[in-house]
Design a protein around this motif. Structure first.
Motif, PDB file in Angstrom:
ATOM      1  N   ALA A 213       0.839  -1.195   0.000  1.00 13.32           N
ATOM      2  CA  ALA A 213       0.000   0.000   0.000  1.00 13.32           C
ATOM      3  C   ALA A 213       0.875   1.246   0.000  1.00 13.32           C
ATOM      4  N   VAL A 214       0.325   2.333  -0.512  1.00 17.62           N
ATOM      5  CA  VAL A 214       1.019   3.623  -0.538  1.00 17.62           C
ATOM      6  C   VAL A 214       0.734   4.360   0.767  1.00 17.62           C
ATOM      7  N   VAL A 215       1.779   4.743   1.464  1.00 16.46           N
ATOM      8  CA  VAL A 215       1.656   5.510   2.707  1.00 16.46           C
ATOM      9  C   VAL A 215       1.770   7.001   2.415  1.00 16.46           C
ATOM     10  N   LYS A 216       2.750   7.354   1.582  1.00 18.42           N
ATOM     11  CA  LYS A 216       2.916   8.734   1.123  1.00 18.42           C
ATOM     12  C   LYS A 216       2.987   8.708  -0.396  1.00 18.42           C
ATOM     13  N   ALA A 217       2.187   9.520  -1.043  1.00 22.02           N
ATOM     14  CA  ALA A 217       2.157   9.557  -2.508  1.00 22.02           C
ATOM     15  C   ALA A 217       3.123  10.618  -3.014  1.00 22.02           C
ATOM     16  N   GLY A 218       4.186  10.183  -3.680  1.00 20.78           N
ATOM     17  CA  GLY A 218       5.172  11.118  -4.199  1.00 20.78           C
ATOM     18  C   GLY A 218       4.702  11.821  -5.456  1.00 20.78           C
ATOM     19  N   GLY A 219       5.380  12.902  -5.792  1.00 15.93           N
ATOM     20  CA  GLY A 219       5.023  13.682  -6.971  1.00 15.93           C
ATOM     21  C   GLY A 219       6.129  13.755  -7.994  1.00 15.93           C
ATOM     22  N   GLY A 220       7.138  12.868  -7.865  1.00 16.33           N
ATOM     23  CA  GLY A 220       8.274  12.906  -8.779  1.00 16.33           C
ATOM     24  C   GLY A 220       8.086  12.044 -10.009  1.00 16.33           C
ATOM     25  N   LYS A 221       9.207  11.724 -10.630  1.00 16.15           N
ATOM     26  CA  LYS A 221       9.240  10.920 -11.844  1.00 16.15           C
ATOM     27  C   LYS A 221       8.646   9.533 -11.590  1.00 16.15           C
ATOM     28  N   THR A 222       7.941   8.992 -12.588  1.00 18.90           N
ATOM     29  CA  THR A 222       7.396   7.643 -12.484  1.00 18.90           C
ATOM     30  C   THR A 222       8.484   6.614 -12.779  1.00 18.90           C
ATOM     31  N   VAL A 223       8.604   5.621 -11.914  1.00 18.68           N
ATOM     32  CA  VAL A 223       9.630   4.592 -12.049  1.00 18.68           C
ATOM     33  C   VAL A 223       9.236   3.596 -13.134  1.00 18.68           C
ATOM     34  N   ARG A 224      10.171   3.278 -14.008  1.00 18.64           N
ATOM     35  CA  ARG A 224       9.944   2.308 -15.075  1.00 18.64           C
ATOM     36  C   ARG A 224      10.690   1.010 -14.776  1.00 18.64           C
ATOM     37  N   LYS A 225      10.205  -0.078 -15.335  1.00 17.71           N
ATOM     38  CA  LYS A 225      10.819  -1.382 -15.121  1.00 17.71           C
ATOM     39  C   LYS A 225      12.269  -1.367 -15.600  1.00 17.71           C
ATOM     40  N   GLY A 226      13.148  -1.928 -14.786  1.00 15.57           N
ATOM     41  CA  GLY A 226      14.558  -2.009 -15.124  1.00 15.57           C
ATOM     42  C   GLY A 226      15.387  -0.859 -14.612  1.00 15.57           C
ATOM     43  N   GLU A 227      14.750   0.232 -14.174  1.00 13.41           N
ATOM     44  CA  GLU A 227      15.509   1.353 -13.641  1.00 13.41           C
ATOM     45  C   GLU A 227      16.056   1.013 -12.256  1.00 13.41           C
ATOM     46  N   LYS A 228      17.193   1.611 -11.924  1.00 16.11           N
ATOM     47  CA  LYS A 228      17.790   1.426 -10.608  1.00 16.11           C
ATOM     48  C   LYS A 228      17.266   2.524  -9.682  1.00 16.11           C
ATOM     49  N   VAL A 229      16.575   2.096  -8.645  1.00 17.71           N
ATOM     50  CA  VAL A 229      15.929   3.043  -7.742  1.00 17.71           C
ATOM     51  C   VAL A 229      16.695   3.096  -6.423  1.00 17.71           C
ATOM     52  N   LEU A 230      17.069   4.291  -6.007  1.00 17.53           N
ATOM     53  CA  LEU A 230      17.705   4.486  -4.709  1.00 17.53           C
ATOM     54  C   LEU A 230      16.613   4.529  -3.654  1.00 17.53           C
ATOM     55  N   VAL A 231      16.693   3.626  -2.677  1.00 20.49           N
ATOM     56  CA  VAL A 231      15.633   3.503  -1.676  1.00 20.49           C
ATOM     57  C   VAL A 231      16.226   3.449  -0.272  1.00 20.49           C
ATOM     58  N   GLN A 232      15.420   3.880   0.687  1.00 18.33           N
ATOM     59  CA  GLN A 232      15.615   3.553   2.091  1.00 18.33           C
ATOM     60  C   GLN A 232      14.567   2.496   2.421  1.00 18.33           C
ATOM     61  N   SER A 253      23.091   3.325   4.905  1.00 19.50           N
ATOM     62  CA  SER A 253      23.429   2.824   3.579  1.00 19.50           C
ATOM     63  C   SER A 253      22.205   2.589   2.716  1.00 19.50           C
ATOM     64  N   PRO A 254      21.564   3.639   2.167  1.00 19.15           N
ATOM     65  CA  PRO A 254      20.484   3.443   1.195  1.00 19.15           C
ATOM     66  C   PRO A 254      20.925   2.513   0.065  1.00 19.15           C
ATOM     67  N   SER A 255      19.972   1.789  -0.503  1.00 18.24           N
ATOM     68  CA  SER A 255      20.274   0.734  -1.467  1.00 18.24           C
ATOM     69  C   SER A 255      19.770   1.086  -2.863  1.00 18.24           C
ATOM     70  N   LEU A 256      20.456   0.518  -3.860  1.00 17.72           N
ATOM     71  CA  LEU A 256      19.993   0.594  -5.241  1.00 17.72           C
ATOM     72  C   LEU A 256      19.253  -0.698  -5.562  1.00 17.72           C
ATOM     73  N   VAL A 257      17.994  -0.573  -5.991  1.00 12.92           N
ATOM     74  CA  VAL A 257      17.150  -1.731  -6.242  1.00 12.92           C
ATOM     75  C   VAL A 257      16.650  -1.679  -7.685  1.00 12.92           C
ATOM     76  N   PRO A 258      16.832  -2.741  -8.465  1.00 10.75           N
ATOM     77  CA  PRO A 258      16.305  -2.757  -9.835  1.00 10.75           C
ATOM     78  C   PRO A 258      14.781  -2.903  -9.814  1.00 10.75           C
ATOM     79  N   ALA A 259      14.076  -1.962 -10.368  1.00 11.31           N
ATOM     80  CA  ALA A 259      12.613  -1.995 -10.371  1.00 11.31           C
ATOM     81  C   ALA A 259      12.108  -3.117 -11.258  1.00 11.31           C
TER      82      ALA A 259
END
Length: 309
Positions: A213-232, A253-259
């Motif tokens: 579920a979405v707790v906070k709805a962001g307003g940035g770029k939409t993540v596409r499949k295969g992109e590397k997402v920096l996450v906490q 140490s935030p992580s890079l996760v392949p979407a």
């Protein structure tokens, strides 16, 4: 944001080039940076384009009684604030001899990341700098990496190091989206000022299927499949209470996760696709889906910080 010893490189990123110039005071608002240009840092020069490994020169032996920072190139990008995550490249030299110890981020292994929430000299040197900048930091090994961190390399805590760092990009250190109504049956999330989440369990039992579920709805770029997402992210075990487990907040140490990756390493990876940056997610993974014996259901809280090209 793995420590430079032994390695910091994480993902490649192409950036615009700038030409080197003389050292100067750093940042758009230098009042927020704890360090100033000094007799040691101002003698460091670095030729070459920002984003490529520089040729560094300074008089030897060079010593700095306190940490100093000088700007070699002043970028015109966003300014780094307290709590941001910085993507960067850096070259580390021994100030006494000029010997290059390590160059990080200039090869196929990619850039490094550092969280300005930390209290070390590298984190402090990044504060108030702007994206596209190249800075020279002179400080002791202990100030930068901590006590005894480079002892195995034969480098004393008191040894002065020179770091020439290119600031590639900045990311917020936590999700900044708009709070959404709580999803019934899922835990509630409370966050510390720096964004680290805590969990309040509902009276209901854990869901029997993986639920996101979405707790906070962001307003940035939409993540596409295969992109590397920096996450906490933080992992909790669902029991009589929510027991904290693995957490990037605790590891600094935030992580890079392949979407969109279906591997079990990051069970939330498929749910990153289509979400906007700045979003915070909660995911509950049933015990029988974790693959561990005698496992409890897992609760994962994920903040989407940015996409790394």
């Amino acid at each position: 944001m793995r420590r430079i010893a032994p390695v910091l490189a994480i993902a490649a990123l192409a950036i615009a080039s700038l030409s080197a110039c003389a050292p100067a005071e750093t940042g758009k608002d230098v009042s927020c940076n704890p360090y100033r240009s000094g007799a040691a840092s101002s003698t460091v020069t670095a030729s070459g384009k920002v984003g490529s490994e520089p040729k560094i020169d300074f008089p030897t032996p060079l010593r700095a009684k306190s940490a100093q920072v000088s700007a070699l190139v002043r970028g015109d990008g966003a300014q780094v604030g307290q709590g941001d995550v910085v993507q960067f490249k850096t070259t580390i030299s021994l100030a006494r001899t000029g010997q290059k110890l390590q160059a990080v981020g200039y090869d196929a292994n990619g850039d490094a990341f550092w969280w300005t929430k930390q209290k070390d000299a590298l984190a402090k040197s990044l504060l108030c700098q702007t994206v596209g900048s190249r800075i020279a930091l002179t400080a002791t090994a202990k100030q930068i990496f901590g006590e005894g961190a480079l002892a195995q390399q034969g480098i004393a805590d008191s040894a002065t190091l020179v770091l020439v760092t290119d600031i590639v990009k900045r990311f917020p250190g936590k999700a900044d989206g708009v709070n959404q109504l709580q999803t019934p049956g899922l835990p509630a999330i409370v966050t510390a000022p720096d964004g680290q989440p805590g969990i309040v369990l509902p009276g209901d039992p854990a869901p029997k299927e993986k639920t996101t579920a979405v707790v906070k709805a962001g307003g940035g770029k939409t993540v596409r499949k295969g992109e590397k997402v920096l996450v906490q992210y933080s992992v909790f075990q669902w029991g009589d209470t929510a027991t904290a487990g693995q957490s990037t907040w605790e590891n600094n140490s935030p992580s890079l996760v392949p979407a969109g990756d279906d591997s079990s390493t990051y069970p939330f990876s498929p749910q990153l696709v289509g979400k906007k940056l700045g979003t915070q997610l909660i995911q509950v993974v049933p015990a029988d889906a974790t693959g561990a014996a005698n496992a409890a259901p897992q609760i994962i809280v994920i903040d989407l910080l940015g996409v790394v090209s």
